[in-house]
Design a protein around this motif. Sequence first.
Motif, PDB file in Angstrom:
ATOM      1  N   LEU A 359       0.831  -1.206   0.000  1.00 61.88           N
ATOM      2  CA  LEU A 359       0.000   0.000   0.000  1.00 61.88           C
ATOM      3  C   LEU A 359       0.873   1.268   0.000  1.00 61.88           C
ATOM      4  O   LEU A 359       0.633   2.217   0.734  1.00 61.88           O
ATOM      5  CB  LEU A 359      -0.928   0.023   1.230  1.00 61.88           C
ATOM      6  N   GLY A 360       1.875   1.286  -0.870  1.00 68.62           N
ATOM      7  CA  GLY A 360       2.733   2.467  -0.967  1.00 68.62           C
ATOM      8  C   GLY A 360       3.905   2.463  -0.013  1.00 68.62           C
ATOM      9  O   GLY A 360       4.642   3.425   0.070  1.00 68.62           O
ATOM     10  N   GLY A 361       4.091   1.380   0.738  1.00 64.53           N
ATOM     11  CA  GLY A 361       5.233   1.315   1.631  1.00 64.53           C
ATOM     12  C   GLY A 361       4.864   1.622   3.070  1.00 64.53           C
ATOM     13  O   GLY A 361       3.730   1.962   3.397  1.00 64.53           O
ATOM     14  N   PHE A 362       5.862   1.482   3.941  1.00 66.41           N
ATOM     15  CA  PHE A 362       5.658   1.768   5.364  1.00 66.41           C
ATOM     16  C   PHE A 362       5.761   3.282   5.557  1.00 66.41           C
ATOM     17  O   PHE A 362       6.824   3.870   5.388  1.00 66.41           O
ATOM     18  CB  PHE A 362       6.708   1.043   6.195  1.00 66.41           C
ATOM     19  N   ARG A 363       4.652   3.900   5.934  1.00 72.79           N
ATOM     20  CA  ARG A 363       4.589   5.358   5.959  1.00 72.79           C
ATOM     21  C   ARG A 363       5.158   5.958   7.236  1.00 72.79           C
ATOM     22  O   ARG A 363       5.614   7.091   7.235  1.00 72.79           O
ATOM     23  CB  ARG A 363       3.130   5.806   5.772  1.00 72.79           C
ATOM     24  N   ASP A 364       5.108   5.254   8.338  1.00 74.11           N
ATOM     25  CA  ASP A 364       5.500   5.832   9.628  1.00 74.11           C
ATOM     26  C   ASP A 364       6.600   4.986  10.251  1.00 74.11           C
ATOM     27  O   ASP A 364       6.354   4.157  11.127  1.00 74.11           O
ATOM     28  CB  ASP A 364       4.287   5.911  10.558  1.00 74.11           C
ATOM     29  N   LEU A 365       7.838   5.213   9.804  1.00 78.18           N
ATOM     30  CA  LEU A 365       8.948   4.423  10.317  1.00 78.18           C
ATOM     31  C   LEU A 365       9.167   4.677  11.802  1.00 78.18           C
ATOM     32  O   LEU A 365       9.451   3.749  12.565  1.00 78.18           O
ATOM     33  CB  LEU A 365      10.228   4.750   9.542  1.00 78.18           C
ATOM     34  N   VAL A 366       9.031   5.929  12.223  1.00 76.32           N
ATOM     35  CA  VAL A 366       9.231   6.247  13.639  1.00 76.32           C
ATOM     36  C   VAL A 366       8.154   5.585  14.486  1.00 76.32           C
ATOM     37  O   VAL A 366       8.426   5.063  15.580  1.00 76.32           O
ATOM     38  CB  VAL A 366       9.225   7.778  13.850  1.00 76.32           C
ATOM     39  N   GLY A 367       6.899   5.561  13.984  1.00 78.18           N
ATOM     40  CA  GLY A 367       5.827   4.904  14.724  1.00 78.18           C
ATOM     41  C   GLY A 367       6.076   3.414  14.886  1.00 78.18           C
ATOM     42  O   GLY A 367       5.855   2.849  15.966  1.00 78.18           O
ATOM     43  N   ILE A 368       6.540   2.766  13.816  1.00 81.47           N
ATOM     44  CA  ILE A 368       6.853   1.334  13.890  1.00 81.47           C
ATOM     45  C   ILE A 368       7.976   1.096  14.893  1.00 81.47           C
ATOM     46  O   ILE A 368       7.915   0.182  15.722  1.00 81.47           O
ATOM     47  CB  ILE A 368       7.252   0.801  12.500  1.00 81.47           C
ATOM     48  N   SER A 369       9.015   1.945  14.819  1.00 84.90           N
ATOM     49  CA  SER A 369      10.153   1.793  15.727  1.00 84.90           C
ATOM     50  C   SER A 369       9.726   2.016  17.171  1.00 84.90           C
ATOM     51  O   SER A 369      10.199   1.320  18.076  1.00 84.90           O
ATOM     52  CB  SER A 369      11.256   2.782  15.334  1.00 84.90           C
ATOM     53  N   ARG A 370       8.830   2.982  17.384  1.00 80.18           N
ATOM     54  CA  ARG A 370       8.362   3.252  18.748  1.00 80.18           C
ATOM     55  C   ARG A 370       7.629   2.040  19.317  1.00 80.18           C
ATOM     56  O   ARG A 370       7.805   1.681  20.488  1.00 80.18           O
ATOM     57  CB  ARG A 370       7.444   4.473  18.746  1.00 80.18           C
ATOM     58  N   VAL A 371       6.809   1.382  18.493  1.00 81.14           N
ATOM     59  CA  VAL A 371       6.103   0.173  18.956  1.00 81.14           C
ATOM     60  C   VAL A 371       7.091  -0.920  19.300  1.00 81.14           C
ATOM     61  O   VAL A 371       6.977  -1.592  20.328  1.00 81.14           O
ATOM     62  CB  VAL A 371       5.110  -0.311  17.874  1.00 81.14           C
ATOM     63  N   LEU A 372       8.106  -1.097  18.459  1.00 78.62           N
ATOM     64  CA  LEU A 372       9.099  -2.143  18.703  1.00 78.62           C
ATOM     65  C   LEU A 372       9.922  -1.867  19.957  1.00 78.62           C
ATOM     66  O   LEU A 372      10.411  -2.800  20.603  1.00 78.62           O
ATOM     67  CB  LEU A 372      10.034  -2.259  17.497  1.00 78.62           C
ATOM     68  N   GLY A 373      10.085  -0.599  20.291  1.00 76.77           N
ATOM     69  CA  GLY A 373      10.905  -0.256  21.439  1.00 76.77           C
ATOM     70  C   GLY A 373      10.169  -0.291  22.761  1.00 76.77           C
ATOM     71  O   GLY A 373      10.780  -0.075  23.811  1.00 76.77           O
ATOM     72  N   ARG A 374       8.865  -0.541  22.739  1.00 74.53           N
ATOM     73  CA  ARG A 374       8.106  -0.547  23.982  1.00 74.53           C
ATOM     74  C   ARG A 374       8.465  -1.751  24.836  1.00 74.53           C
ATOM     75  O   ARG A 374       8.728  -2.840  24.337  1.00 74.53           O
ATOM     76  CB  ARG A 374       6.601  -0.564  23.691  1.00 74.53           C
ATOM     77  N   ARG A 375       8.414  -1.531  26.133  1.00 75.06           N
ATOM     78  CA  ARG A 375       8.580  -2.628  27.094  1.00 75.06           C
ATOM     79  C   ARG A 375       7.301  -2.689  27.936  1.00 75.06           C
ATOM     80  O   ARG A 375       7.317  -2.580  29.141  1.00 75.06           O
ATOM     81  CB  ARG A 375       9.795  -2.369  27.989  1.00 75.06           C
ATOM     82  N   SER A 376       6.193  -2.795  27.251  1.00 70.83           N
ATOM     83  CA  SER A 376       4.897  -2.722  27.915  1.00 70.83           C
ATOM     84  C   SER A 376       4.044  -3.920  27.529  1.00 70.83           C
ATOM     85  O   SER A 376       4.361  -4.651  26.596  1.00 70.83           O
ATOM     86  CB  SER A 376       4.171  -1.439  27.508  1.00 70.83           C
ATOM     87  N   PRO A 377       2.930  -4.178  28.265  1.00 70.69           N
ATOM     88  CA  PRO A 377       2.032  -5.259  27.891  1.00 70.69           C
ATOM     89  C   PRO A 377       1.546  -5.137  26.454  1.00 70.69           C
ATOM     90  O   PRO A 377       1.381  -6.129  25.762  1.00 70.69           O
ATOM     91  CB  PRO A 377       0.874  -5.125  28.898  1.00 70.69           C
ATOM     92  N   ALA A 378       1.339  -3.891  26.004  1.00 76.48           N
ATOM     93  CA  ALA A 378       0.874  -3.713  24.630  1.00 76.48           C
ATOM     94  C   ALA A 378       1.931  -4.194  23.647  1.00 76.48           C
ATOM     95  O   ALA A 378       1.631  -4.840  22.650  1.00 76.48           O
ATOM     96  CB  ALA A 378       0.540  -2.245  24.368  1.00 76.48           C
ATOM     97  N   GLY A 379       3.218  -3.876  23.951  1.00 81.49           N
ATOM     98  CA  GLY A 379       4.282  -4.326  23.087  1.00 81.49           C
ATOM     99  C   GLY A 379       4.393  -5.847  23.095  1.00 81.49           C
ATOM    100  O   GLY A 379       4.596  -6.483  22.066  1.00 81.49           O
ATOM    101  N   ALA A 380       4.254  -6.451  24.279  1.00 79.22           N
ATOM    102  CA  ALA A 380       4.298  -7.913  24.352  1.00 79.22           C
ATOM    103  C   ALA A 380       3.139  -8.529  23.588  1.00 79.22           C
ATOM    104  O   ALA A 380       3.302  -9.553  22.899  1.00 79.22           O
ATOM    105  CB  ALA A 380       4.237  -8.348  25.819  1.00 79.22           C
TER     106      ALA A 380
END
Length: 388
Positions: A359-380
């Motif tokens: 769909l045109g590529g990954f539009r929000d690289l920072v958003g994806i990185s922020r999710v990956l960097g979480r140490r929270s239940p949501a991230g798990a």
Amino acid sequence: MSDLSFFVPALIAVAAFCIRLPGLLRNPRDPLLRAVAMLLLTAAGVFLFGMIPMIAWVNDLVGVPNSAAPFVYSILTAFSGCCIVLLINWRGGSATRIRQATRWCLAVYGLVIVGLFTFFALGDAPVERLRDLDTYYATTPYIREMIVLYLVAHAASSLVMTSLCRRWSREVTGELRAGLNLMVCGYLLTVAYDVCKFAAVGARWAGHDWDGLSTDVARPLASLASPFVAIGFGLPLVVQRLREPWADWRRYTRLGPLWRLLSNLSPEHPRVRISWLASPGVRVMRRESDIHDGFLTLNPYFERSVHDAAAADALARGATPEDAEAAADAAMVVAAKEALLADPERRVIASSRALQDRLGGFRDLVGISRVLGRRSPAGAAMRLTARG
């Protein structure tokens, strides 16, 4: 008051001019750069030639007693005009209006400078006065007019700058507003300097001796005003200059989790290291390039079903559509990397005939990185969804 309080601001102004000089040489027709350069030069001149030893040196060089007076007053007048010119260019507007306002300002203050030398030439000031010329010759014909002319021109500039800066500060925010407020403080101190000078001269006209206001109060006020004005002018320029590198550093840091996840996916193509002197912008471009290379490697392993399931789960948890999309992309990337690691022979890549449509590529690289960097239940939960 020690002349050190005049020498230090003069040295700072000269250093600032030297820093701005390369930009002026590259763009000599830029009106804003010219205004900044002239302001810095005249500011340095005001403090340098306002020192008592320099006043005496100019008098000796010319060979006429008190000849430094119109020279110093002229530099101070030129500085006052440059302040207004810089603010005119700084505020912006139509090029025609800026040129007209600049020409009017330069013409008025140029006439004042001509008047200063004319009055001095017509007057008679045979006794050298290094510190109290304003009050000593306050009643001397023509020298009196020279003193009043420079004080009126300087006071008018201070009042105009105070009014303009105060009015403009109400229309802006951030570092520009902070700089304008600092300038208001500086010019209010300058107005106080002019009041002390006028009071001392007026006292002489009335037959009183208030010379201390001119020699002991006014000079410290001028020294105190200069840092406020200098920092007020410089703060927005410095912040604007640093804002872009700072934004690049923040983006570079925030992309870290995603970059680390995708690094070393292709050991046969080791990353080329960049110089530790590289700018933040170069580092961001290199990190984004590595991330996109990782996406290309993982592309055959992307599963739309993983993306949709993670998006639905994030929305059910109350995430915004943007956050849900970032979480879904992150889940798909994690699942794709796990699939690649489970396929050491790269059979999926070998059998792939075309790149998957994202769909045109990954539009929000920072958003994806922020999710990956979480140490929270949501991230798990995101990682569990990816594995599921």
